[in-house]
Design a protein around this motif. Sequence first.
Motif, short mmCIF file in Angstrom:
data_model
loop_
_atom_site.label_atom_id
_atom_site.label_comp_id
_atom_site.label_asym_id
_atom_site.label_seq_id
_atom_site.Cartn_x
_atom_site.Cartn_y
_atom_site.Cartn_z
N LYS A 194 0.83 -1.21 0.00
CA LYS A 194 0.00 0.00 0.00
C LYS A 194 0.86 1.26 0.00
O LYS A 194 0.57 2.24 -0.70
CB LYS A 194 -0.90 0.02 1.24
CG LYS A 194 -2.08 -0.93 1.19
CD LYS A 194 -2.89 -0.76 2.48
CE LYS A 194 -4.06 -1.73 2.54
NZ LYS A 194 -4.81 -1.59 3.82
N ALA A 195 1.93 1.23 0.83
CA ALA A 195 2.74 2.42 1.02
C ALA A 195 3.85 2.57 -0.03
O ALA A 195 4.50 3.62 -0.09
CB ALA A 195 3.36 2.39 2.41
N GLY A 196 4.06 1.55 -0.83
CA GLY A 196 5.14 1.61 -1.81
C GLY A 196 6.51 1.50 -1.18
O GLY A 196 7.51 1.99 -1.72
N VAL A 197 6.59 0.85 -0.02
CA VAL A 197 7.86 0.64 0.68
C VAL A 197 8.33 -0.79 0.41
O VAL A 197 7.58 -1.74 0.66
CB VAL A 197 7.70 0.87 2.20
CG1 VAL A 197 8.99 0.52 2.95
CG2 VAL A 197 7.29 2.30 2.48
N PRO A 198 9.55 -0.99 -0.08
CA PRO A 198 10.02 -2.35 -0.33
C PRO A 198 10.21 -3.12 0.98
O PRO A 198 10.48 -2.52 2.03
CB PRO A 198 11.36 -2.15 -1.04
CG PRO A 198 11.81 -0.79 -0.62
CD PRO A 198 10.55 0.02 -0.45
N TYR A 199 10.03 -4.42 0.90
CA TYR A 199 10.25 -5.24 2.09
C TYR A 199 11.07 -6.48 1.71
O TYR A 199 11.11 -6.90 0.55
CB TYR A 199 8.94 -5.63 2.77
CG TYR A 199 8.11 -6.66 2.03
CD1 TYR A 199 8.24 -8.03 2.32
CD2 TYR A 199 7.18 -6.28 1.06
CE1 TYR A 199 7.48 -8.97 1.64
CE2 TYR A 199 6.42 -7.22 0.38
CZ TYR A 199 6.57 -8.57 0.68
OH TYR A 199 5.82 -9.51 0.01
N ALA A 200 11.73 -7.03 2.71
CA ALA A 200 12.52 -8.25 2.55
C ALA A 200 12.03 -9.28 3.56
O ALA A 200 11.29 -8.95 4.50
CB ALA A 200 14.01 -7.95 2.77
N VAL A 201 12.43 -10.52 3.37
CA VAL A 201 12.01 -11.61 4.27
C VAL A 201 13.23 -12.45 4.65
O VAL A 201 14.04 -12.80 3.79
CB VAL A 201 10.96 -12.51 3.60
CG1 VAL A 201 10.57 -13.66 4.53
CG2 VAL A 201 9.72 -11.71 3.21
N PHE A 202 13.34 -12.77 5.92
CA PHE A 202 14.26 -13.79 6.43
C PHE A 202 13.41 -14.99 6.87
O PHE A 202 12.72 -14.92 7.90
CB PHE A 202 15.04 -13.28 7.65
CG PHE A 202 16.32 -12.58 7.34
CD1 PHE A 202 17.51 -13.29 7.19
CD2 PHE A 202 16.36 -11.20 7.23
CE1 PHE A 202 18.71 -12.64 6.92
CE2 PHE A 202 17.54 -10.53 6.96
CZ PHE A 202 18.73 -11.26 6.81
N PRO A 203 13.42 -16.13 6.16
CA PRO A 203 12.62 -17.29 6.58
C PRO A 203 13.15 -17.95 7.86
O PRO A 203 12.42 -18.64 8.55
CB PRO A 203 12.74 -18.25 5.39
CG PRO A 203 13.11 -17.39 4.23
CD PRO A 203 13.97 -16.31 4.80
N HIS A 204 14.43 -17.78 8.15
CA HIS A 204 15.04 -18.35 9.35
C HIS A 204 14.85 -19.87 9.46
O HIS A 204 14.50 -20.41 10.52
CB HIS A 204 14.51 -17.68 10.61
CG HIS A 204 14.92 -16.23 10.72
ND1 HIS A 204 16.23 -15.82 10.72
CD2 HIS A 204 14.18 -15.09 10.79
CE1 HIS A 204 16.29 -14.51 10.81
NE2 HIS A 204 15.06 -14.04 10.84
#
Length: 420
Positions: free
Chosen positions: A110-120
């Motif tokens: 919604k905000a146009g902010v990139p995100y990343a993921v650590f599955p751990h």
Amino acid sequence: MSTELPMRVLHTIHSLDPLHGGTSYGLRGMVEGLLKKGIETEILVLDNEARPWLAEWPCKVHAAGCGIGRFGYNKKFDAMLARIVNSFDLAVVHGLWQYHGLATRRECLKAGVPYAVFPHGMLDEWFSKVYAWKHLLKQIYWGCVENKVLRDAAVVFFTTDDEFEAGRDTFSPFAVRPAIAPFGIQPPAHTTEEFSAGFHRRVPGFFGKRTLLFLSRIHPKKGCDLLIEGFARWHASLPPESQNDWHLRIVGPSDSDDFLEHLRSMAATHRLAERGLITFVGNVGGEDKWQEISQADALVLPSHQENFGVIIAEALACGVPVLISNKVNGWHAIQESGAGLVEQDTVEGVVKLFQRWERLTADAVTSMRRAATQYFAGRMSSDVGAQAFCSIVQDLETEKHPQRFSTEVEAHTRSRSERA
């Protein structure tokens, strides 16, 4: 983006409770590394604000309160995230299968902010084999929600190549932009000698013992039952005059009273506690934890599945070699570096670990301790982890996105190659 320029990173995670295992410890190391590089860092978590462990963090923590059940649905989390996400350059989701990942994806898009993921390590196929019914439920959730969380991430961070290889075929469809960025920890505040001396003042009667240390959550995946059985078999083969030199110390919180009682029963069957050869300690933290590690002859972790293994990093930081199974991600590099020994995650494998360790000369042990310290400094410190993270994020800012990996594309490519 240059890692010297201002940058704001928001981490979202289900809980920072240290009893939940290594993820919170690893995140602390990452936060400390990022702060040292001048990167502003905050955390949004589904913990109650009054939880005592939140006050110990070196960065600002937004506590949304516990959500519903283990999934953690929480409208307050949504509201807090929507209010603050625009002030960050990147959001980072830690862990899978819970509400904070779904919410972070939704609000970031919604905000146009990139995100990343650590599955751990939460994609590892070991879980699907051992908990088949849970895997079925997860596959349903994966198809509806979780695959989209990873698919739409700017990058999915795996802490080792092994983690990526162990998780890429577990669920379908699977499409990610993978990158390798190890978690890291800060080295201890005092020297190994100071911590070891503190241990012997706190726990008299162990001076001169060659202590083999298990320090982790007491859980079936950690191979605790293999450890006790393997220790008993190996110890029985030692010459009588050297048997009292050794001690197995099992330290950590238990997920299950029944499993802990099962381990105690195993130890009783072999008369280990009766002969003063084993100690169950329970959970430790702070300086007590570093004391436990520093006084150990070696750390033993015969896990059936282990992702980054923060305790491994902590042991190596103290120059303590590690005796691990070949199901611990990154075991190849540890073995090649000379920082530890590796065998199968079986009783026989544990026996071999102890046999190989006991036969090492004093010079060989000294060399392995030196290799442990060097391995930590080069691969598992918070500085190394933060630098890897920043380098990848910098590439994202210059539109050098990691190449998307898809099991469906890979299968199609392989099929075409085979037909050709």
